[in-house]
Design an enzyme around this catalytic site. Structure first.
Site, PDB file in Angstrom:
ATOM      1  N   HIS A   1       2.635  -1.337   3.490  1.00 34.45           N
ATOM      2  CA  HIS A   1       2.862  -2.765   3.260  1.00 34.45           C
ATOM      3  C   HIS A   1       4.324  -3.017   2.858  1.00 34.45           C
ATOM      4  O   HIS A   1       5.026  -2.119   2.370  1.00 34.45           O
ATOM      5  CB  HIS A   1       1.942  -3.269   2.138  1.00 34.45           C
ATOM      6  CG  HIS A   1       2.161  -2.617   0.811  1.00 34.45           C
ATOM      7  ND1 HIS A   1       3.204  -2.958  -0.038  1.00 34.45           N
ATOM      8  CD2 HIS A   1       1.516  -1.604   0.201  1.00 34.45           C
ATOM      9  CE1 HIS A   1       3.160  -2.210  -1.098  1.00 34.45           C
ATOM     10  NE2 HIS A   1       2.161  -1.372  -0.993  1.00 34.45           N
TER      11      HIS A   1
ATOM     12  N   ARG B   1      -1.676  -7.168  -0.267  1.00 33.64           N
ATOM     13  CA  ARG B   1      -0.342  -6.805   0.215  1.00 33.64           C
ATOM     14  C   ARG B   1      -0.400  -6.100   1.576  1.00 33.64           C
ATOM     15  O   ARG B   1       0.497  -6.295   2.413  1.00 33.64           O
ATOM     16  CB  ARG B   1       0.413  -5.992  -0.816  1.00 33.64           C
ATOM     17  CG  ARG B   1      -0.257  -4.727  -1.331  1.00 33.64           C
ATOM     18  CD  ARG B   1       0.448  -4.242  -2.573  1.00 33.64           C
ATOM     19  NE  ARG B   1       0.043  -2.949  -3.097  1.00 33.64           N
ATOM     20  CZ  ARG B   1      -0.930  -2.759  -3.980  1.00 33.64           C
ATOM     21  NH1 ARG B   1      -1.633  -3.792  -4.421  1.00 33.64           N
ATOM     22  NH2 ARG B   1      -1.216  -1.541  -4.431  1.00 33.64           N
TER      23      ARG B   1
ATOM     24  N   GLU C   1      -4.464   1.668  -2.030  1.00 35.52           N
ATOM     25  CA  GLU C   1      -3.510   2.478  -2.790  1.00 35.52           C
ATOM     26  C   GLU C   1      -4.286   3.359  -3.765  1.00 35.52           C
ATOM     27  O   GLU C   1      -5.456   3.062  -4.094  1.00 35.52           O
ATOM     28  CB  GLU C   1      -2.549   1.524  -3.542  1.00 35.52           C
ATOM     29  CG  GLU C   1      -1.496   2.203  -4.398  1.00 35.52           C
ATOM     30  CD  GLU C   1      -0.647   3.193  -3.643  1.00 35.52           C
ATOM     31  OE1 GLU C   1       0.439   2.822  -3.204  1.00 35.52           O
ATOM     32  OE2 GLU C   1      -1.094   4.354  -3.504  1.00 35.52           O
TER      33      GLU C   1
ATOM     34  N   HIS D   1      -0.946   1.874   2.140  1.00 36.02           N
ATOM     35  CA  HIS D   1      -0.127   1.936   0.920  1.00 36.02           C
ATOM     36  C   HIS D   1       0.602   3.277   0.821  1.00 36.02           C
ATOM     37  O   HIS D   1       0.270   4.237   1.535  1.00 36.02           O
ATOM     38  CB  HIS D   1      -1.051   1.750  -0.281  1.00 36.02           C
ATOM     39  CG  HIS D   1      -1.824   0.475  -0.215  1.00 36.02           C
ATOM     40  ND1 HIS D   1      -1.437  -0.670  -0.865  1.00 36.02           N
ATOM     41  CD2 HIS D   1      -2.943   0.146   0.475  1.00 36.02           C
ATOM     42  CE1 HIS D   1      -2.291  -1.642  -0.605  1.00 36.02           C
ATOM     43  NE2 HIS D   1      -3.216  -1.175   0.223  1.00 36.02           N
TER      44      HIS D   1
HETATM   45  O1  LIG Z   1       0.945   1.524  -6.620  1.00 38.54           O
HETATM   46  C1  LIG Z   1       2.165   1.553  -6.817  1.00 38.54           C
HETATM   47  O2  LIG Z   1       2.707   1.479  -7.919  1.00 38.54           O
HETATM   48  C2  LIG Z   1       3.087   1.778  -5.647  1.00 38.54           C
HETATM   49  O3  LIG Z   1       2.727   1.067  -4.557  1.00 38.54           O
HETATM   50  C3  LIG Z   1       3.138   3.259  -5.356  1.00 38.54           C
HETATM   51  O4  LIG Z   1       3.816   3.747  -6.399  1.00 38.54           O
HETATM   52  P1  LIG Z   1       4.405   5.220  -6.404  1.00 38.54           P
HETATM   53  O5  LIG Z   1       5.324   5.337  -5.200  1.00 38.54           O
HETATM   54  O6  LIG Z   1       5.135   5.247  -7.721  1.00 38.54           O
HETATM   55  O7  LIG Z   1       3.239   6.163  -6.325  1.00 38.54           O
END
Ligand SMILES: O=C(O)[C@H](O)COP(=O)(O)O
Length: 247
Positions: free
Chosen positions: A9, A60, A87, A182
């Site tokens: 996203h 998202r 995610e 994600h």
């Molecule tokens: O969920 C989140 O905070 C981000 O989309 C992914 O975060 P990260 O790259 O710190 O795992």
């Protein structure tokens, strides 16, 4: 067999603020909407026309798919959505500032929670305002599957059934598949596709909004390890920025 396009996203409201997001359902920042449209134009310019789209159930990713498809004149495509593409659940870190978390707990603990394969953050309490327990989109999810936190290994376990049962059949039927998801659910899928070790996956970061093309063989394995970003230079720089978040 088959053409697979992965798309993280576009930049979200909390990405732009440097907050851990996980399952919290935030929208795209303005930049994220622009990235979504640019991704659609990249698909057009590359002559890639998906036949079906798979997204998570988070806004998202859904908004990114909508923006990319609109830019490509493909808003009519069928879409399938699943929590299994969500995610990773970031547990008690959801909503916390990444830089402050790194400062408070130190580099080692920060990276252990953020990029280790099998160490999840502390769980999020069900009565926390940022908990997804009770969210109607998960009403049919068996309670034992509802996460309170996840490590990447957990994401691989809950994502792969969707890969095998929903995405692979589309690929096997000759469809070009677009997956809009994600950073960590795509890291889990790329780990599976490219056979990346539990240790080496810590070094992989996925940029927002740049389509990653995989041409797959008859065993649904990549013909080119790592696939090919439609804008390799931008992807390399953006992945480095993801790596350095929280610094
Ligand atoms: O969920 C989140 O905070 C981000 O989309 C992914 O975060 P990260 O790259 O710190 O795992």
């Amino acid at each position: 067999m088959g053409t697979l396009v992965l798309l993280r996203h576009g930049e979200s409201e909390w990405n732009s603020k440097g907050l851990f997001t996980g399952w919290v359902d935030v929208g795209l920042a303005e930049k994220g909407h622009q990235e979504a449209a640019a991704a659609g134009r990249m698909l057009l310019e590359a002559g890639l026309q998906p036949d079906i789209v798979h997204t998570s159930v988070l806004t998202r990713a859904i908004s990114t798919a909508n923006g990319a498809l609109e830019a490509a004149g493909l808003s009519w495509l069928p879409v399938s959505r699943s929590w299994r593409l969500n995610e990773r659940h970031y547990g008690a870190l959801q909503g916390k500032d990444k830089a402050q978390t790194r400062e408070e707990f130190g580099d080692e603990q920060f990276m252990m929670w953020r990029r280790s394969y099998d160490v999840p953050p502390p769980p999020l309490a069900d009565d926390d305002p940022l908990s997804q327990v009770g969210d109607p989109r998960y009403a049919t999810l068996p309670p034992e599957l509802m996460p309170r936190t996840e490590c990447l290994a957990d994401v691989v376990v809950r994502m792969l059934p969707y890969w095998y049962d929903a995405i692979v059949p589309d690929l096997a039927s000759g469809r070009t598949v677009l997956v809009v998801a994600h950073g960590n659910s795509l890291r889990a899928l790329v780990k599976h596709l490219d056979g990346i070790s539990d240790a080496a996956i810590a070094e992989l970061n996925i940029p927002t909004g740049i389509p990653l093309l995989y041409e797959l063989d008859d065993a649904f394995a990549p013909r080119v390890p790592g696939g090919r970003y439609l804008d390799p230079e931008a992807a390399k720089a953006a992945a480095e920025a993801v790596k350095n978040q929280g610094r």
